[in-house]
Motif scaffolding. Structure first.
Motif, PDB file in Angstrom:
ATOM      1  N   MET A 129       0.820  -1.216   0.000  1.00 41.15           N
ATOM      2  CA  MET A 129       0.000   0.000   0.000  1.00 41.15           C
ATOM      3  C   MET A 129       0.853   1.266   0.000  1.00 41.15           C
ATOM      4  N   THR A 130       2.173   1.109  -0.077  1.00 45.87           N
ATOM      5  CA  THR A 130       3.095   2.243  -0.121  1.00 45.87           C
ATOM      6  C   THR A 130       3.925   2.164  -1.390  1.00 45.87           C
ATOM      7  N   PRO A 131       4.372   3.285  -1.894  1.00 47.06           N
ATOM      8  CA  PRO A 131       5.199   3.230  -3.096  1.00 47.06           C
ATOM      9  C   PRO A 131       6.625   2.759  -2.837  1.00 47.06           C
ATOM     10  N   ASN A 132       7.162   2.958  -1.624  1.00 44.87           N
ATOM     11  CA  ASN A 132       8.596   2.766  -1.456  1.00 44.87           C
ATOM     12  C   ASN A 132       9.052   1.761  -0.413  1.00 44.87           C
ATOM     13  N   ILE A 133       8.174   0.992   0.173  1.00 40.07           N
ATOM     14  CA  ILE A 133       8.611  -0.060   1.093  1.00 40.07           C
ATOM     15  C   ILE A 133       8.743  -1.349   0.288  1.00 40.07           C
ATOM     16  N   PRO A 134       9.944  -1.927   0.250  1.00 37.59           N
ATOM     17  CA  PRO A 134      10.130  -3.170  -0.506  1.00 37.59           C
ATOM     18  C   PRO A 134       9.581  -4.373   0.253  1.00 37.59           C
ATOM     19  N   ASN A 135       9.339  -5.444  -0.472  1.00 36.89           N
ATOM     20  CA  ASN A 135       8.964  -6.701   0.175  1.00 36.89           C
ATOM     21  C   ASN A 135       9.560  -7.835  -0.636  1.00 36.89           C
ATOM     22  N   PRO A 136      10.400  -8.650  -0.035  1.00 36.16           N
ATOM     23  CA  PRO A 136      10.787  -8.594   1.381  1.00 36.16           C
ATOM     24  C   PRO A 136      11.665  -7.385   1.677  1.00 36.16           C
ATOM     25  N   VAL A 137      11.627  -6.974   2.939  1.00 37.06           N
ATOM     26  CA  VAL A 137      12.441  -5.852   3.385  1.00 37.06           C
ATOM     27  C   VAL A 137      13.874  -6.368   3.532  1.00 37.06           C
ATOM     28  N   PRO A 138      14.820  -5.753   2.825  1.00 34.59           N
ATOM     29  CA  PRO A 138      16.205  -6.232   2.923  1.00 34.59           C
ATOM     30  C   PRO A 138      16.843  -5.865   4.264  1.00 34.59           C
ATOM     31  N   PRO A 139      17.865  -6.613   4.655  1.00 34.76           N
ATOM     32  CA  PRO A 139      18.573  -6.271   5.893  1.00 34.76           C
ATOM     33  C   PRO A 139      19.069  -4.831   5.832  1.00 34.76           C
ATOM     34  N   GLY A 140      18.909  -4.116   6.932  1.00 31.35           N
ATOM     35  CA  GLY A 140      19.391  -2.746   7.018  1.00 31.35           C
ATOM     36  C   GLY A 140      18.420  -1.700   6.501  1.00 31.35           C
ATOM     37  N   TRP A 141      17.283  -2.117   5.954  1.00 28.50           N
ATOM     38  CA  TRP A 141      16.336  -1.146   5.386  1.00 28.50           C
ATOM     39  C   TRP A 141      15.833  -0.180   6.463  1.00 28.50           C
ATOM     40  N   ALA A 142      15.385  -0.704   7.597  1.00 30.52           N
ATOM     41  CA  ALA A 142      14.832   0.158   8.653  1.00 30.52           C
ATOM     42  C   ALA A 142      15.911   1.098   9.191  1.00 30.52           C
ATOM     43  N   GLU A 143      17.126   0.605   9.346  1.00 26.73           N
ATOM     44  CA  GLU A 143      18.220   1.440   9.828  1.00 26.73           C
ATOM     45  C   GLU A 143      18.500   2.577   8.843  1.00 26.73           C
ATOM     46  N   ALA A 144      18.487   2.264   7.553  1.00 26.00           N
ATOM     47  CA  ALA A 144      18.721   3.294   6.533  1.00 26.00           C
ATOM     48  C   ALA A 144      17.578   4.308   6.516  1.00 26.00           C
ATOM     49  N   PHE A 145      16.338   3.839   6.675  1.00 21.30           N
ATOM     50  CA  PHE A 145      15.183   4.738   6.722  1.00 21.30           C
ATOM     51  C   PHE A 145      15.327   5.726   7.880  1.00 21.30           C
ATOM     52  N   VAL A 146      15.668   5.207   9.047  1.00 20.67           N
ATOM     53  CA  VAL A 146      15.823   6.075  10.222  1.00 20.67           C
ATOM     54  C   VAL A 146      17.000   7.028  10.024  1.00 20.67           C
ATOM     55  N   ALA A 147      18.102   6.544   9.483  1.00 20.53           N
ATOM     56  CA  ALA A 147      19.271   7.407   9.253  1.00 20.53           C
ATOM     57  C   ALA A 147      18.929   8.547   8.295  1.00 20.53           C
ATOM     58  N   ARG A 148      18.196   8.248   7.218  1.00 17.98           N
ATOM     59  CA  ARG A 148      17.777   9.306   6.283  1.00 17.98           C
ATOM     60  C   ARG A 148      16.866  10.314   6.985  1.00 17.98           C
ATOM     61  N   THR A 149      15.994   9.810   7.824  1.00 21.19           N
ATOM     62  CA  THR A 149      15.058  10.668   8.544  1.00 21.19           C
ATOM     63  C   THR A 149      15.791  11.609   9.497  1.00 21.19           C
ATOM     64  N   LEU A 150      16.826  11.130  10.134  1.00 23.42           N
ATOM     65  CA  LEU A 150      17.537  11.928  11.126  1.00 23.42           C
ATOM     66  C   LEU A 150      18.458  12.972  10.511  1.00 23.42           C
ATOM     67  N   LYS A 151      18.714  12.880   9.220  1.00 27.97           N
ATOM     68  CA  LYS A 151      19.526  13.906   8.550  1.00 27.97           C
ATOM     69  C   LYS A 151      18.708  15.185   8.443  1.00 27.97           C
ATOM     70  N   ASP A 152      19.370  16.309   8.617  1.00 33.00           N
ATOM     71  CA  ASP A 152      18.685  17.594   8.521  1.00 33.00           C
ATOM     72  C   ASP A 152      18.638  18.146   7.109  1.00 33.00           C
ATOM     73  N   ASP A 153      19.282  17.483   6.159  1.00 34.83           N
ATOM     74  CA  ASP A 153      19.390  18.057   4.826  1.00 34.83           C
ATOM     75  C   ASP A 153      18.261  17.653   3.883  1.00 34.83           C
ATOM     76  N   GLU A 154      17.300  16.906   4.351  1.00 38.27           N
ATOM     77  CA  GLU A 154      16.161  16.533   3.518  1.00 38.27           C
ATOM     78  C   GLU A 154      15.032  17.544   3.690  1.00 38.27           C
ATOM     79  N   ASP A 155      14.189  17.638   2.687  1.00 38.31           N
ATOM     80  CA  ASP A 155      13.001  18.490   2.774  1.00 38.31           C
ATOM     81  C   ASP A 155      11.785  17.679   3.202  1.00 38.31           C
ATOM     82  N   ILE A 156      12.033  16.655   4.013  1.00 33.85           N
ATOM     83  CA  ILE A 156      10.956  15.802   4.516  1.00 33.85           C
ATOM     84  C   ILE A 156      10.973  15.860   6.038  1.00 33.85           C
ATOM     85  N   ASP A 157       9.820  16.111   6.616  1.00 36.53           N
ATOM     86  CA  ASP A 157       9.643  16.020   8.060  1.00 36.53           C
ATOM     87  C   ASP A 157       8.842  14.755   8.324  1.00 36.53           C
ATOM     88  N   ARG A 158       9.350  13.909   9.237  1.00 37.48           N
ATOM     89  CA  ARG A 158       8.661  12.660   9.559  1.00 37.48           C
ATOM     90  C   ARG A 158       8.421  12.569  11.060  1.00 37.48           C
TER      91      ARG A 158
END
Length: 178
Positions: A42-71
């Motif tokens: 139901m989402t455009p960008n969550i893979p299935n199966p979720v590869p190892p490290g996917w959640a860690e990479a998602f959180v790392a991207r979220t914690l960066k201040d240089d994106e124009d996305i607030d989560r």
């Protein structure tokens, strides 16, 4: 023209939960929920199966201040619910617009949590925009109801690629003027 980023509120209070910034400690539950095919498709960008490290990479991207996305994470601990029940985000666009997107773990589907989260972000308007828009897959009428119940208006059909389905999926697009 890019919209200048306003200071994003740390916490947005909703009736049964809080929207708070993503934390490193959220990786486990985000990865657990994302691994559910019902959610991923139901989402455009969550893979299935979720590869190892996917959640860690998602959180790392979220914690960066240089994106124009607030989560924000939908955190239910204030009402004896899980620390992570879903995620909602705003992608800053030009012309004082943002795109809102969200997912809720299947265990919390049809509980009003997505509707409350969308209303919370609209009311807080953390990016100070004049317009929000969103797209949902046409085989996800529950998400379409979340948007229409929050005052979004249908503006047309489109397509988006879904990583979990490995195909294009028809979407409905909605707009809300603030």
């Amino acid at each position: 023209m890019l919209v200048e980023k306003l200071a994003t509120p740390d916490v947005i209070s909703c009736e049964r939960f809080e929207l708070r910034p993503v934390r490193v400690s959220d990786q486990g539950l985000i990865g657990h929920y994302a691994a559910d095919l019902r959610l991923a498709k139901m989402t455009p960008n969550i893979p299935n199966p979720v590869p190892p490290g996917w959640a860690e990479a998602f959180v790392a991207r979220t914690l960066k201040d240089d994106e124009d996305i607030d989560r924000w994470v939908l955190d239910g601990t204030c009402s004896d619910r899980p620390e992570v029940m879903g995620v909602i985000s705003l992608q800053k666009m030009d012309r004082a617009q943002s795109e809102i997107s969200y997912w809720v773990a299947p265990a919390f589907w049809n509980t009003g949590i997505a509707s409350a989260a969308v209303r919370g972000v609209i009311d807080a308007n953390p990016q100070g925009v004049q317009t929000m828009f969103a797209s949902v897959f046409q085989d996800n009428p529950a998400s379409a109801r979340v948007l229409t119940n929050a005052g979004f208006e249908y503006i047309g059909d489109a397509e988006a690629f879904c990583v979990a389905r490995n195909s294009k999926v028809s979407t409905w697009t909605y707009l809300k003027k603030l």
